[in-house]
Design an enzyme around this catalytic site. Structure first.
Site, mmCIF file in Angstrom:
data_model
loop_
_atom_site.group_PDB
_atom_site.id
_atom_site.type_symbol
_atom_site.label_atom_id
_atom_site.label_comp_id
_atom_site.label_asym_id
_atom_site.label_seq_id
_atom_site.Cartn_x
_atom_site.Cartn_y
_atom_site.Cartn_z
ATOM 1 N N PRO A 24 0.785 -1.282 0.051
ATOM 2 C CG PRO A 24 -0.003 -0.878 2.386
ATOM 3 C CD PRO A 24 0.967 -1.944 1.359
ATOM 4 C CG MET A 25 3.700 2.414 -1.545
ATOM 5 S SD MET A 25 4.944 2.437 -2.710
ATOM 6 C CE MET A 25 4.395 1.461 -4.129
ATOM 7 C CD GLN A 78 -2.319 0.782 5.286
ATOM 8 O OE1 GLN A 78 -2.109 1.803 4.764
ATOM 9 N NE2 GLN A 78 -1.558 -0.163 5.693
ATOM 10 C CB CYS A 108 1.079 6.080 8.917
ATOM 11 S SG CYS A 108 1.387 7.805 7.807
ATOM 12 N N GLY A 209 9.889 -3.926 2.879
ATOM 13 C CA GLY A 209 11.090 -3.263 3.025
ATOM 14 C C GLY A 209 12.552 -3.746 2.299
HETATM 15 C C1 LIG Z 1 5.079 7.032 -1.210
HETATM 16 C C2 LIG Z 1 4.969 6.007 -0.240
HETATM 17 C C3 LIG Z 1 3.664 5.777 0.302
HETATM 18 C C4 LIG Z 1 3.242 4.983 1.484
HETATM 19 N N1 LIG Z 1 1.943 4.830 1.849
HETATM 20 C C5 LIG Z 1 1.720 3.775 2.907
HETATM 21 C C6 LIG Z 1 0.517 3.670 3.214
HETATM 22 O O1 LIG Z 1 -0.479 4.411 2.769
HETATM 23 N N2 LIG Z 1 0.233 2.588 4.044
HETATM 24 C C7 LIG Z 1 1.141 1.736 4.500
HETATM 25 O O2 LIG Z 1 0.955 0.913 5.320
HETATM 26 N N3 LIG Z 1 2.365 1.995 4.053
HETATM 27 C C8 LIG Z 1 2.927 2.893 3.191
HETATM 28 N N4 LIG Z 1 4.002 3.048 2.600
HETATM 29 C C9 LIG Z 1 5.009 2.162 3.066
HETATM 30 C C10 LIG Z 1 5.321 0.930 2.031
HETATM 31 O O3 LIG Z 1 3.935 0.049 2.036
HETATM 32 C C11 LIG Z 1 6.269 -0.111 2.456
HETATM 33 O O4 LIG Z 1 6.059 -0.603 3.672
HETATM 34 C C12 LIG Z 1 7.897 0.701 2.328
HETATM 35 O O5 LIG Z 1 7.676 1.596 1.367
HETATM 36 C C13 LIG Z 1 9.043 -0.280 2.484
HETATM 37 O O6 LIG Z 1 9.012 -1.130 1.364
HETATM 38 P P1 LIG Z 1 9.563 -0.851 0.084
HETATM 39 O O7 LIG Z 1 11.339 -0.740 0.513
HETATM 40 O O8 LIG Z 1 9.584 -2.047 -0.925
HETATM 41 O O9 LIG Z 1 9.345 0.492 -0.615
HETATM 42 C C14 LIG Z 1 4.462 3.928 1.605
HETATM 43 C C15 LIG Z 1 5.552 4.113 1.194
HETATM 44 C C16 LIG Z 1 5.859 4.849 0.391
HETATM 45 C C17 LIG Z 1 7.103 5.102 -0.393
#
Ligand SMILES: Cc1cc2nc3c(=O)[nH]c(=O)nc-3n(C[C@H](O)[C@H](O)[C@H](O)COP(=O)(O)O)c2cc1C
Length: 352
Positions: A24-25, A78, A108, A209
Site C-alpha cells: 500500500p502506498m 487499508q 505511518c 522493505g
Molecule cells: C510513497 C509511499 C507511500 C506509502 N504509503 C503507505 C500507506 O499508505 N500505508 C502503509 O502501510 N505503508 C505505506 N508505505 C510504506 C510501504 O508500504 C512499504 O512498507 C515501504 O515503502 C517499504 O517497502 P519498499 O522498500 O519495498 O518500498 C508507503 C511508502 C511510500 C514510499
C-alpha cells in the site's frame, strides 16, 4: 525449507496465489497501480490507506475516494485511525464494498497522522492498538491484518512486543516494515526482526522493505520464514520488477511496452481521479516509468511541462510508435466496468 514464490498461501480463509504482495502506498496505489501489479504476478494487492477520520468529520484533505473493482480480488483495503468504534464502522464499509481483507495501518510515520494518535504511534499505545484490532475483527467476517513499523525510535523492538498481542486480539496476519518511524525511508530494513516476529506468532508474516529483486525475495522467504514479501518502491513505474520477482520474467521492457503501460495507467487514472486531479498526480510517474535509462532524461522534463494529458500521450506515442499495438492488446484485456466507489477518502498523507 525453500518456499516457492509461485505457491499459494492463506490469510484466514483468503487464498493468495503467489508470495508477492503489492505494497500500500499513499499517492501511488490507485486502482490502475493495483490492477497492473496483479497482471504482473502480485498475489495480493492493497489499497493505500483510507482515512476513518474522514468518516466522522468529512473535512480531511483528500485525493479522492476509494474505488475498487470486482476483479481486484484478493484485495486488502487499508484503514487508519485511532478510535476503535470509528475503525470498526469503516471496516464494515470496506467489507460491504468487496474487500477480501481489512488491513490496519500501525506504521505511518507522517506527523499529520501520528499526532492524531493513528499510524505508528499505536505501536507505543498498545492497549488502544489491541482495542482497535479487537473492534475491527469483531465487526467484519473477512480476515483483519495489521501493518507495522518496528517502532517509533531507531532500534525499537515495539513491533515484537505488540505483535503477539495483536494476534490475540484478532489479527490474522502481520506485515512488518522493520524500519523505525523516525527513519522514514533511510537506512535499511532490518529483517532479522521479521525472523524474530515469525517465531513469536502463529499467523503469516509479510516482510516489507527493500525487496527489489527475485533473489532478495527468495532470500527473505528462506531466511526469515515469512509467508510472503511485499514490494513497494521497486514497483513504482516499474511493474516489470514485480514480474521479475513473481515469475522470473525479464525485468527490462522494450520502449513500446513502457509507453503502452504508462498510457494505460494515465487513462485509467483519469477515469479514477478525473482529468484535473490526475494531471498533477501523474507527474511523478513520468520519471518513474521513463527513467532507469529507458528514455533520455530531458524527455521526462518535457512531459511534465505539457498542459494536457492528450499532449502527453501524443509525445509518448511519437517516441515509441509500436506502443499503439501493445496498448490495444492491453486495453482489450481490461475487465468490464463495475467498480464500487466507496465513501472513504484516500488520504494525501501516507507512509508506513
Ligand atoms: C510513497 C509511499 C507511500 C506509502 N504509503 C503507505 C500507506 O499508505 N500505508 C502503509 O502501510 N505503508 C505505506 N508505505 C510504506 C510501504 O508500504 C512499504 O512498507 C515501504 O515503502 C517499504 O517497502 P519498499 O522498500 O519495498 O518500498 C508507503 C511508502 C511510500 C514510499
Amino acid at each position: 525449507m525453500t518456499v516457492e514464490i509461485q505457491s499459494s498461501w492463506r490469510i484466514g480463509s483468503v487464498e493468495i496465489p503467489t508470495r508477492v504482495v503489492l505494497a500500500p502506498m499513499a499517492g501511488v496505489s490507485v486502482q490502475a497501480f493495483r490492477r497492473q501489479g496483479r497482471r504482473f504476478g502480485a498475489g495480493l494487492v492493497c489499497s493505500e490507506m483510507v482515512s476513518c477520520a474522514g468518516l466522522s468529520h468529512g473535512n480531511e484533505r483528500t485525493l479522492g475516494y476509494l474505488r475498487i473493482g470486482r476483479d481486484e480480488t484478493p484485495l486488502a483495503v487499508q484503514i487508519f485511525g485511532s478510535e476503535p468504534g470509528v475503525m470498526a464502522e469503516a471496516a464494515r464499509m470496506v467489507e460491504d464494498a468487496g474487500a477480501d481483507i481489512v488491513d490496519i495501518n500501525f506504521g505511518c510515520p507522517v506527523r499529520k497522522v501520528t499526532k492524531t494518535g493513528a499510524g505508528a504511534t499505536l505501536l507505543e499505545d498498545r492497549d488502544r492498538a489491541c482495542s482497535i484490532v479487537g473492534a475491527v475483527a469483531a465487526a467484519v467476517d473477512v480476515p483483519v491484518s495489521v501493518k507495522m513499523r518496528r517502532g517509533l525510535e531507531d532500534g525499537s523492538r515495539a513491533a515484537l512486543a505488540v505483535g503477539p498481542r495483536l494476534v490475540e486480539s484478532g489479527a490474522a496476519a502481520l506485515t512488518l516494515h522493520p524500519r523505525s518511524a523516525k527513519q522514514m525511508y533511510t537506512g535499511t530494513a532490518d529483517h532479522s526482526l521479521t525472523a524474530e516476529l515469525v517465531e513469536l506468532v502463529d499467523v503469516p508474516v509479510i516482510a516489507s522493505g527493500d525487496v527489489t529483486s527475485r533473489a532478495r525475495a527468495q532470500t527473505l522467504l528462506d531466511e526469515t520464514g515469512c509467508a510472503a514479501v511485499m514490494v513497494g518502491r521497486a514497483a513504482q513505474g516499474n511493474p516489470w520488477a514485480v514480474g521479475e520477482i513473481a515469475s522470473a520474467k525479464d525485468g527490462d521492457p522494450a520502449r513500446e511496452e513502457v509507453v503502452a503501460e504508462l498510457v494505460l495507467f494515465i487513462r485509467a487514472t483519469v477515469q479514477e481521479l478525473g482529468e484535473k486531479r490526475a494531471t498533477g498526480f501523474l507527474k511523478k510517474f513520468y520519471g518513474w516509468y521513463l527513467g532507469r535509462g529507458r528514455f533520455p532524461k530531458p524527455f521526462k522534463q518535457e512531459l511534465v511541462q505539457l498542459a494536457t494529458l492528450a499532449e502527453v500521450e501524443e509525445r509518448l506515442f511519437a517516441a515509441a510508435p509500436g506502443a499503439t499495438d501493445v496498448l490495444a492488446r492491453l486495453e482489450g484485456e481490461l475487465p468490464g466496468e463495475d467498480d464500487v466507489l466507496l465513501d472513504l477518502p484516500i488520504s494525501v498523507y501516507g507512509g508506513g
